[in-house]
Write an enzyme that holds these catalytic residues in place. Structure first.
Site, PDB file in Angstrom:
ATOM      1  N   ALA A 176       2.878  -2.197   4.399  1.00 40.58           N
ATOM      2  CA  ALA A 176       2.740  -1.376   5.337  1.00 40.58           C
ATOM      3  C   ALA A 176       1.956  -2.052   6.520  1.00 40.58           C
ATOM      4  O   ALA A 176       1.345  -3.389   6.463  1.00 40.58           O
ATOM      5  CB  ALA A 176       1.408  -0.296   4.918  1.00 40.58           C
ATOM      6  N   HIS A 223      -6.953   4.165   6.915  1.00 39.29           N
ATOM      7  CA  HIS A 223      -6.445   3.541   5.914  1.00 39.29           C
ATOM      8  C   HIS A 223      -5.637   4.636   5.074  1.00 39.29           C
ATOM      9  O   HIS A 223      -4.663   4.678   4.484  1.00 39.29           O
ATOM     10  CB  HIS A 223      -7.285   2.804   5.071  1.00 39.29           C
ATOM     11  CG  HIS A 223      -6.738   2.293   3.839  1.00 39.29           C
ATOM     12  ND1 HIS A 223      -5.576   1.222   3.756  1.00 39.29           N
ATOM     13  CD2 HIS A 223      -6.815   2.598   2.231  1.00 39.29           C
ATOM     14  CE1 HIS A 223      -5.046   1.065   2.761  1.00 39.29           C
ATOM     15  NE2 HIS A 223      -5.785   1.857   1.586  1.00 39.29           N
ATOM     16  N   MET A 251      -1.609  -7.260   7.213  1.00 38.16           N
ATOM     17  CA  MET A 251      -2.510  -8.155   6.400  1.00 38.16           C
ATOM     18  C   MET A 251      -1.965  -8.870   5.299  1.00 38.16           C
ATOM     19  O   MET A 251      -2.847  -9.246   4.506  1.00 38.16           O
ATOM     20  CB  MET A 251      -3.796  -7.317   6.389  1.00 38.16           C
ATOM     21  CG  MET A 251      -4.464  -6.683   7.463  1.00 38.16           C
ATOM     22  SD  MET A 251      -5.609  -5.401   6.927  1.00 38.16           S
ATOM     23  CE  MET A 251      -5.860  -4.428   8.378  1.00 38.16           C
ATOM     24  N   SER A 252      -0.696  -8.966   4.998  1.00 38.41           N
ATOM     25  CA  SER A 252      -0.305  -9.443   3.984  1.00 38.41           C
ATOM     26  C   SER A 252       1.000 -10.227   4.039  1.00 38.41           C
ATOM     27  O   SER A 252       1.347 -10.680   5.221  1.00 38.41           O
ATOM     28  CB  SER A 252      -0.005  -8.342   2.799  1.00 38.41           C
ATOM     29  OG  SER A 252       1.035  -7.430   3.351  1.00 38.41           O
ATOM     30  N   ASN A 257       1.877   3.420  10.990  1.00 37.29           N
ATOM     31  CA  ASN A 257       1.190   3.919  12.067  1.00 37.29           C
ATOM     32  C   ASN A 257       1.391   3.095  13.246  1.00 37.29           C
ATOM     33  O   ASN A 257       2.000   1.877  13.163  1.00 37.29           O
ATOM     34  CB  ASN A 257      -0.637   3.609  11.864  1.00 37.29           C
ATOM     35  CG  ASN A 257      -0.803   2.187  11.715  1.00 37.29           C
ATOM     36  OD1 ASN A 257      -0.536   1.707  10.440  1.00 37.29           O
ATOM     37  ND2 ASN A 257      -1.240   1.552  12.641  1.00 37.29           N
ATOM     38  N   SER A 294       0.813  -1.338   0.021  1.00 34.07           N
ATOM     39  CA  SER A 294      -0.040  -0.032   0.144  1.00 34.07           C
ATOM     40  C   SER A 294       0.820   1.448   0.102  1.00 34.07           C
ATOM     41  O   SER A 294       1.671   1.279   0.844  1.00 34.07           O
ATOM     42  CB  SER A 294      -0.841  -0.059   1.108  1.00 34.07           C
ATOM     43  OG  SER A 294      -1.620  -0.976   1.472  1.00 34.07           O
ATOM     44  N   HIS A 329      -3.597   0.745  -4.045  1.00 30.31           N
ATOM     45  CA  HIS A 329      -2.670  -0.490  -4.624  1.00 30.31           C
ATOM     46  C   HIS A 329      -3.107  -0.217  -6.283  1.00 30.31           C
ATOM     47  O   HIS A 329      -4.309  -0.322  -6.397  1.00 30.31           O
ATOM     48  CB  HIS A 329      -3.342  -1.784  -4.363  1.00 30.31           C
ATOM     49  CG  HIS A 329      -2.781  -2.173  -2.840  1.00 30.31           C
ATOM     50  ND1 HIS A 329      -1.799  -2.576  -2.652  1.00 30.31           N
ATOM     51  CD2 HIS A 329      -3.693  -1.930  -1.720  1.00 30.31           C
ATOM     52  CE1 HIS A 329      -1.692  -3.041  -1.427  1.00 30.31           C
ATOM     53  NE2 HIS A 329      -2.784  -2.621  -0.839  1.00 30.31           N
ATOM     54  N   HIS A 348      -5.300  -9.471  -1.524  1.00 27.74           N
ATOM     55  CA  HIS A 348      -5.293  -9.721   0.019  1.00 27.74           C
ATOM     56  C   HIS A 348      -6.270 -10.643   0.267  1.00 27.74           C
ATOM     57  O   HIS A 348      -7.300 -10.958  -0.259  1.00 27.74           O
ATOM     58  CB  HIS A 348      -5.563  -8.329   0.714  1.00 27.74           C
ATOM     59  CG  HIS A 348      -4.653  -7.457   0.472  1.00 27.74           C
ATOM     60  ND1 HIS A 348      -4.652  -6.475  -0.763  1.00 27.74           N
ATOM     61  CD2 HIS A 348      -3.519  -7.164   1.308  1.00 27.74           C
ATOM     62  CE1 HIS A 348      -3.622  -5.736  -0.483  1.00 27.74           C
ATOM     63  NE2 HIS A 348      -3.017  -5.984   0.476  1.00 27.74           N
ATOM     64  N   TYR A 370      -8.188 -10.683   2.616  1.00 28.88           N
ATOM     65  CA  TYR A 370      -9.651  -9.957   3.203  1.00 28.88           C
ATOM     66  C   TYR A 370     -10.583  -9.232   2.177  1.00 28.88           C
ATOM     67  O   TYR A 370     -11.419  -9.155   2.165  1.00 28.88           O
ATOM     68  CB  TYR A 370      -9.075  -8.625   4.080  1.00 28.88           C
ATOM     69  CG  TYR A 370      -8.331  -7.679   3.227  1.00 28.88           C
ATOM     70  CD1 TYR A 370      -8.954  -6.808   2.493  1.00 28.88           C
ATOM     71  CD2 TYR A 370      -6.933  -7.288   3.739  1.00 28.88           C
ATOM     72  CE1 TYR A 370      -8.132  -5.711   1.971  1.00 28.88           C
ATOM     73  CE2 TYR A 370      -6.312  -6.354   3.390  1.00 28.88           C
ATOM     74  CZ  TYR A 370      -6.824  -5.614   2.259  1.00 28.88           C
ATOM     75  OH  TYR A 370      -5.784  -4.669   1.729  1.00 28.88           O
ATOM     76  N   GLU A 371      -9.641  -9.326   0.936  1.00 30.83           N
ATOM     77  CA  GLU A 371     -10.655  -9.067  -0.231  1.00 30.83           C
ATOM     78  C   GLU A 371     -11.735 -10.249  -0.661  1.00 30.83           C
ATOM     79  O   GLU A 371     -12.571 -10.112  -1.594  1.00 30.83           O
ATOM     80  CB  GLU A 371      -9.843  -8.889  -1.624  1.00 30.83           C
ATOM     81  CG  GLU A 371      -9.078  -7.578  -1.504  1.00 30.83           C
ATOM     82  CD  GLU A 371      -7.995  -7.313  -2.559  1.00 30.83           C
ATOM     83  OE1 GLU A 371      -8.414  -6.937  -3.604  1.00 30.83           O
ATOM     84  OE2 GLU A 371      -6.722  -7.501  -2.346  1.00 30.83           O
TER      85      GLU A 371
HETATM   86  N1  HPA Z   1      -2.724  -3.341  11.548  1.00 29.36           N
HETATM   87  C1  HPA Z   1      -2.957  -4.081  10.473  1.00 29.36           C
HETATM   88  N2  HPA Z   1      -2.446  -3.891   9.257  1.00 29.36           N
HETATM   89  C2  HPA Z   1      -2.135  -2.710   9.252  1.00 29.36           C
HETATM   90  C3  HPA Z   1      -1.833  -1.544   9.903  1.00 29.36           C
HETATM   91  C4  HPA Z   1      -2.217  -1.933  11.525  1.00 29.36           C
HETATM   92  O1  HPA Z   1      -2.052  -1.378  12.327  1.00 29.36           O
HETATM   93  N3  HPA Z   1      -1.171  -0.542   9.655  1.00 29.36           N
HETATM   94  C5  HPA Z   1      -1.011  -1.050   8.085  1.00 29.36           C
HETATM   95  N4  HPA Z   1      -1.230  -2.183   8.088  1.00 29.36           N
END
Ligand code: HPA
Length: 272
Positions: A113, A247, A211-212, A235, A30, A61, A83, A85-86
């Protein structure tokens, strides 16, 4: 059609359209698409035009494969990934990595990320993944094993190549890019974690969460491909700072880290 044949068809479609078969693969997470502009003599292929390729449709993306030259090496850059989650299953999530493996890619660099759990990390930091914890509740190798890809029970002792991690450290020094190390925990998302989940992840040894990456790393190791993974701490994870996760901010922070990450990747490729 068998999965292996689908992967093979996609690999053939790419071979037919590039000048040289890539030996290095790079997956951009991302907001990290900037590296693609460092590829010279580039051939850009939209995922839409590649057979059996799953679509990625998340803001931040893209959806293209760029093959060309970086520091004299032929590199395949995946700008955009699928992903879990998609709603893709883990075989679809790892399809692109399978294709790169069949194309003959020996080294795979994964970027993402991630939320920082270890409070010694700060927003914007780059972190080399030393190891992972798979909490996705699934494994891309579940199902009958196709021995043409790799063994039934692949070893996961050094998923993230010690050799590549050392090279990345050297490239970081050369490029004057601060580089951290840590353990990445992968969850399905798409909801971010709760503060309680982040405390749990810290206790079990995770420094960052995302998440990847983990399914792709597992599949790459299954095929004997050497893996490097770099997280951009976009973050601090939930509950660490008194602010909500968003996001747009994740993508914005990674975008600002994009140049440092691109320099790191390019330098690493230069040392291979
Ligand atoms: N949690 C999960 N996935 C992420 C985060 C997070 O804080 N930041 C970027 N991808």
């Amino acid at each position: 059609m068998e999965y292996f044949d689908q992967v093979n068809e996609a690999a053939d479609a790419i071979k037919a359209r590039v000048r040289e078969v890539p030996s290095i693969g790079v997956v951009l997470g991302s907001g990290l698409g900037g590296f693609a502009s460092r590829v010279s003599d580039a051939v850009s292929l939209s995922y839409d035009g590649l057979p059996h390729w799953p679509a990625s449709r998340v803001a931040g993306h893209e959806g293209r494969l760029v093959v060309g030259s970086v520091r004299g090496r032929t590199v395949a850059v995946l700008a955009g990934r699928s992903h879990f989650y998609e709603g893709h299953d883990l075989r679809a999530v790892t399809f692109a990595v399978r294709v790169l493996g069949l194309l003959g890619t020996k080294v795979l660099m994964l970027t993402n990320a991630a939320g920082g759990i270890n409070t010694e990390l700060a927003r914007g930091d780059l972190m080399v993944v030393d190891d992972h914890i798979n909490l996705m509740g699934g494994n891309p190798l579940v199902g009958s094993n196709d021995d043409r890809f790799g063994p039934r029970f692949p070893d996961m002792t050094d998923v993230y190549s010690p050799r590549l991690r050392t090279i990345a450290d050297r490239a970081a020094l050369d490029a004057n890019v601060p580089l951290r190390h840590g353990v990445y925990a992968a969850l399905t998302g798409p909801s971010y974690e709760t503060p309680a989940e982040i405390r749990y992840l810290r206790v079990i040894g995770a420094d960052a969460v995302g998440m990847s990456t983990v399914p792709e790393a597992i599949v790459a190791r299954h095929m004997g491909v050497e893996v490097l993974a770099v997280s951009c701490i976009s973050n601090m994870a939930a509950g660490i700072e008194h602010r909500k996760l968003d996001h747009t901010e994740v993508v914005e922070t990674t975008r600002r880290a994009g140049n440092r990450l691109a320099a790191l990747l390019e330098g690493t490729i230069g040392h291979l």
